[in-house]
Design a protein around this motif. Structure first.
Motif, PDB file in Angstrom:
ATOM      1  N   GLU A  13       0.801  -1.225   0.000  1.00 41.25           N
ATOM      2  CA  GLU A  13       0.000   0.000   0.000  1.00 41.25           C
ATOM      3  C   GLU A  13       0.834   1.277   0.000  1.00 41.25           C
ATOM      4  O   GLU A  13       0.331   2.331  -0.381  1.00 41.25           O
ATOM      5  CB  GLU A  13      -0.994  -0.007   1.158  1.00 41.25           C
ATOM      6  N   VAL A  14       2.105   1.205   0.423  1.00 37.80           N
ATOM      7  CA  VAL A  14       2.897   2.432   0.513  1.00 37.80           C
ATOM      8  C   VAL A  14       3.178   3.019  -0.883  1.00 37.80           C
ATOM      9  O   VAL A  14       2.858   4.182  -1.137  1.00 37.80           O
ATOM     10  CB  VAL A  14       4.182   2.203   1.342  1.00 37.80           C
ATOM     11  N   GLU A  32     -11.015   4.403 -10.176  1.00 32.25           N
ATOM     12  CA  GLU A  32     -11.199   3.898  -8.815  1.00 32.25           C
ATOM     13  C   GLU A  32      -9.956   3.106  -8.414  1.00 32.25           C
ATOM     14  O   GLU A  32      -9.173   2.697  -9.279  1.00 32.25           O
ATOM     15  CB  GLU A  32     -12.460   3.020  -8.772  1.00 32.25           C
ATOM     16  N   VAL A  33      -9.766   2.931  -7.115  1.00 31.37           N
ATOM     17  CA  VAL A  33      -8.647   2.138  -6.610  1.00 31.37           C
ATOM     18  C   VAL A  33      -9.221   0.969  -5.821  1.00 31.37           C
ATOM     19  O   VAL A  33     -10.168   1.148  -5.050  1.00 31.37           O
ATOM     20  CB  VAL A  33      -7.719   2.992  -5.722  1.00 31.37           C
ATOM     21  N   TYR A  34      -8.682  -0.227  -6.045  1.00 38.12           N
ATOM     22  CA  TYR A  34      -9.200  -1.434  -5.386  1.00 38.12           C
ATOM     23  C   TYR A  34      -8.149  -2.017  -4.456  1.00 38.12           C
ATOM     24  O   TYR A  34      -6.999  -2.209  -4.871  1.00 38.12           O
ATOM     25  CB  TYR A  34      -9.613  -2.466  -6.434  1.00 38.12           C
ATOM     26  N   THR A  35      -8.528  -2.270  -3.212  1.00 43.78           N
ATOM     27  CA  THR A  35      -7.548  -2.764  -2.237  1.00 43.78           C
ATOM     28  C   THR A  35      -8.125  -3.917  -1.415  1.00 43.78           C
ATOM     29  O   THR A  35      -9.338  -4.015  -1.268  1.00 43.78           O
ATOM     30  CB  THR A  35      -7.126  -1.645  -1.254  1.00 43.78           C
ATOM     31  N   PHE A  37      -7.852  -4.345   1.765  1.00 44.21           N
ATOM     32  CA  PHE A  37      -8.278  -3.882   3.090  1.00 44.21           C
ATOM     33  C   PHE A  37      -8.308  -2.360   3.065  1.00 44.21           C
ATOM     34  O   PHE A  37      -7.765  -1.743   2.151  1.00 44.21           O
ATOM     35  CB  PHE A  37      -7.340  -4.410   4.188  1.00 44.21           C
ATOM     36  N   PRO A  38      -8.980  -1.716   4.039  1.00 45.79           N
ATOM     37  CA  PRO A  38      -9.042  -0.260   4.005  1.00 45.79           C
ATOM     38  C   PRO A  38      -7.658   0.369   4.177  1.00 45.79           C
ATOM     39  O   PRO A  38      -7.003   0.145   5.189  1.00 45.79           O
ATOM     40  CB  PRO A  38      -9.961   0.089   5.176  1.00 45.79           C
ATOM     41  N   LEU A  42      -6.385   6.794   1.791  1.00 44.16           N
ATOM     42  CA  LEU A  42      -6.612   6.625   0.361  1.00 44.16           C
ATOM     43  C   LEU A  42      -7.776   7.486  -0.136  1.00 44.16           C
ATOM     44  O   LEU A  42      -7.706   8.091  -1.204  1.00 44.16           O
ATOM     45  CB  LEU A  42      -6.862   5.143   0.055  1.00 44.16           C
ATOM     46  N   ASP A  43      -8.828   7.564   0.662  1.00 34.86           N
ATOM     47  CA  ASP A  43      -9.983   8.358   0.226  1.00 34.86           C
ATOM     48  C   ASP A  43      -9.627   9.840   0.106  1.00 34.86           C
ATOM     49  O   ASP A  43     -10.053  10.516  -0.837  1.00 34.86           O
ATOM     50  CB  ASP A  43     -11.210   8.136   1.122  1.00 34.86           C
ATOM     51  N   LEU A  46      -7.576  10.393  -3.014  1.00 35.89           N
ATOM     52  CA  LEU A  46      -8.397  10.372  -4.225  1.00 35.89           C
ATOM     53  C   LEU A  46      -9.352  11.561  -4.275  1.00 35.89           C
ATOM     54  O   LEU A  46     -10.073  11.747  -5.247  1.00 35.89           O
ATOM     55  CB  LEU A  46      -9.212   9.083  -4.280  1.00 35.89           C
ATOM     56  N   TYR A  48     -11.969  12.031  -2.306  1.00 35.67           N
ATOM     57  CA  TYR A  48     -13.362  11.685  -2.023  1.00 35.67           C
ATOM     58  C   TYR A  48     -13.868  12.508  -0.857  1.00 35.67           C
ATOM     59  O   TYR A  48     -13.163  12.720   0.121  1.00 35.67           O
ATOM     60  CB  TYR A  48     -13.489  10.202  -1.663  1.00 35.67           C
ATOM     61  N   LYS A  49     -15.122  12.928  -0.981  1.00 37.26           N
ATOM     62  CA  LYS A  49     -15.743  13.641   0.131  1.00 37.26           C
ATOM     63  C   LYS A  49     -16.053  12.647   1.245  1.00 37.26           C
ATOM     64  O   LYS A  49     -16.184  11.458   1.009  1.00 37.26           O
ATOM     65  CB  LYS A  49     -17.048  14.284  -0.341  1.00 37.26           C
ATOM     66  N   PHE A 139      -3.151  -4.518  -4.965  1.00 35.36           N
ATOM     67  CA  PHE A 139      -3.757  -3.185  -4.893  1.00 35.36           C
ATOM     68  C   PHE A 139      -3.787  -2.645  -6.314  1.00 35.36           C
ATOM     69  O   PHE A 139      -2.762  -2.663  -6.992  1.00 35.36           O
ATOM     70  CB  PHE A 139      -2.918  -2.257  -4.009  1.00 35.36           C
TER      71      PHE A 139
END
Lengths: 170, 473
Positions: A13-14, A32-35, A37-38, A42-43, A46, A48-49, A139
């Protein structure tokens, strides 16, 4: 409907977070990004609100509390008041436990229903995923091929990704 | 990102993201072990006993229990309160520890939540069957009816209990399932054929997108925030069943906090019992480490001490009240005909958890297992003592009676353990027993692998880094 995407696959993830920051700074459009785990931050990376789900939860809570209290007050106080040793029919203190439980129940159910509907999570839905490994150890950044500049693939590789071009529905 | 070495790793051994998936999902895809079949068969047999005794009960009536006019609550309510209490640890781990950001909960929350749900199902069966005609149980709900409508009595703590337990079961189930969805998707993405179809249906089309995770975390946090007061309210309301009555020994204001502490105490003991078996039989030693066992034993020690002080406080207040009936109820508890139940409770609940002051015992699997069984037994006796000793000597000596359970009650108790373990074995076979995604989310900061790696990169002596991870400081 399937579309062509450029997929950047990462193993950690880094570098993924770093890549998202870099790509967005350079003006690339990320679908979009797919991972698995949370991933923390990241949000925000990106842009994201914040989710509005807590607000939905609050409204359901107000609904549940009002319904619970007014139901008991109406049933025991208005519709069929009973004389129990001359005690008041509208003994509101007695209504606290059930009001509380109904508030919690309706908030939880309402919020989870909103969550499932908003995310289009319906039993048996076909998952729209770029790669089956994203739920284990991969990821993935998905960039729509039509909006991508020609250098995006090599930039992703530079940032540590394995690059694929794929026709998928996301 | 070198974490302070004062935190011991929560994931030990050689691991990676794919290894975590493999370790936790593999048992679902593989054939169950011999131990699973053995445990499952024994549980099914006990469940059979439950079905048998419940069928007999339903065809004959609650008169087949050992209850009498004076002792009209016995093993049924004892078991009800015992099972509800056991359920509380699951919610505590998944909700309260989430709010406190305790990373160690990720390894144990899934199985503890499952335990909560199964325990509440067992608990619910008792008042349902005590109602005598369970097919009329909808009468407790405020539904329009031909008697007026005559509504349910919202002044009654028994009705509060109906709402508390059903809300608790529903919210726990929903919370558990929301957390399961990403892990079900992990199984789906590895599977083929029928298994893929089933897990696709169950995982709702989860896709692991950043937006999806953002919503997931938001919902989890709010559900945790809701479950925290809920779990406190549930056992508070269970204690109201007793505390709002006028029976000496029940009518005490200490009951709500005392019941909640007792519930957490017994719940953690049950989690401990189950986890020690599970980590061994499913080879999860890298994820449920001695550090996990250690912290849970600390919680058992704390809540056990709260329960112990509550017992002593109760006695003191009974004396201080100068109310002869209250005083008699307590003297009778300790020195009356049920003295053996009282002293079993005192030994198991007050003395045994104090052994956990010793670090060596906290980190010993055998000691933890034995003490957890002792606590389970002690907490069962606590409920028995509160219920039976307070009832069996009424105000009039002419109504003094003794109570002992009939074979139906004993079979139903063994049977409810069968129901619980059958459900738990099915869960362990078909669902991920550890929250895969959540364990991965603490991997970077809390795995031995990463701690040693970062330490080496930052020039820390490798031997020293390893020393930090074996918990020897």
């Amino acid at each position: 409907m399937t579309k062509k995407y450029i997929l950047g696959l990462f193993r950690d993830e880094v570098p993924l977070l770093h890549a998202v920051h870099e790509l967005r700074k350079e003006g690339n459009k990320i679908h979009e990004v797919y991972t698995p785990f949370p991933v923390h931050g990241l949000d925000e990376a990106l842009g994201y609100k914040r989710s509005r789900l807590p607000r939905a939860g609050f409204l359901f809570g107000c609904l549940g509390g009002t319904l619970g209290l007014s139901m008991q007050a109406w049933m025991l106080g208005v519709d069929w008041p009973m004389n129990i040793g001359g005690k008041p029919a509208l003994a509101w203190v007695d209504f606290v436990p059930v009001t509380f439980e109904l508030t919690v129940l309706i908030t939880a159910l309402g919020m989870v229903a909103t969550y499932l509907v908003a995310s289009e999570f319906i039993p048996g839905n076909e998952p729209k995923i770029p790669d089956p490994r994203i739920s284990s150890d991969v990821f993935c950044i998905a960039i729509p091929a039509e909006d991508a500049s020609s250098s995006v693939g090599s930039r992703l590789r530079e940032l540590g990704a394995e690059v694929q071009e794929k026709e998928v529905e996301l | 990102m070198f974490e302070s070495p004062t935190r011991r790793p929560l994931i030990t051994g050689k691991t990676s993201y794919s290894q975590i998936t493999e370790d936790i999902i593999k048992p679902i895809e593989a054939k169950p072990t011999k131990w699973w079949y053995l445990g499952f068969t024994v549980s099914l047999a006990a469940l059979g006993l439950w079905l048998l005794s419940v069928t007999y009960l339903l065809f004959t009536g609650v008169g087949v229990w050992g209850l009498n006019k004076t002792v009209d609550w016995g093993w049924d309510i004892t078991n009800f309160v015992w099972w509800v209490g056991i359920g509380h640890a699951g919610t505590l781990i998944s909700a309260v520890l989430l709010l406190f950001r305790q990373k160690w909960r990720t390894a144990v929350n899934r199985s503890a939540e499952a335990m909560t749900i199964f325990a509440v199902i067992c608990a619910g069966s008792y008042p349902l069957l005590h109602a005598g005609r369970p097919w009329l149980i909808y009468w407790v709900f405020p539904l329009p009816n031909t008697y007026g409508s005559l509504w349910s009595n919202f002044n009654s703590p028994l009705l509060w209990d109906v709402f508390a337990i059903s809300t608790y079961l529903t919210v726990s189930l929903v919370f558990w399932y929301v957390g399961l969805i990403p892990d079900l998707a992990t199984i789906r993405d590895r599977a083929v054929g029928l298994r893929k179809k089933i897990y696709s249906l169950m995982s709702f089309g989860w896709n692991g997108s950043a937006k999806g995770w953002q919503r997931f975390e938001s919902v989890s946090l709010i559900l945790a925030g809701l479950s925290t007061p809920l779990v406190l309210s549930v056992h508070t309301i269970v204690s109201f069943d007793f505390a709002t009555s006028i029976i000496p020994g029940w009518h005490t204001t200490i009951f709500p906090p005392y019941f909640v502490a007792g519930a957490v105490f017994s719940g953690f003991a049950m989690v401990q019992t189950l986890l020690i078996i599970m980590r061994k039989s499913m080879r999860l030693e890298h994820y449920i480490t001695l550090n996990h066992i250690d912290v849970m034993n600390k919680i058992i020690l704390v809540t056990g001490s709260i329960v112990g002080s509550a017992y002593i406080t109760e006695f003191f207040i009974a004396w201080y009240s100068a109310f002869p009936y209250e005083q008699y109820a307590f003297v009778n508890r300790a020195f009356g005909p049920y003295w053996w139940a009282y002293w079993t409770m005192m030994t198991c609940n007050v003395i045994t958890p104090q052994l956990f002051w010793s670090r060596k015992l906290r980190r010993s699997l055998t000691a933890s297992f034995i003490i957890s069984i002792f606590v389970n037994i002690g907490m069962w006796f606590e409920r028995f003592v509160i219920i039976v000793t307070s009832l069996h000597r009424d105000y009039l000596p002419s109504s003094w009676l003794m109570y002992s359970p009939s074979w139906v009650e004993i079979c139903m108790y063994i049977g409810s353990l069968g129901l619980f373990f059958t459900l738990f074995f099915l869960f362990a076979k078909f669902l991920p027993v550890i929250a895969v995604a959540e364990v991965k989310s603490i991997y970077k900061t809390s795995s031995e692998e990463e701690i040693v790696k970062t330490a080496t990169q930052e020039g820390v002596n490798l031997q020293e880094a390893h020393a930090h991870t074996n918990g020897s400081y």
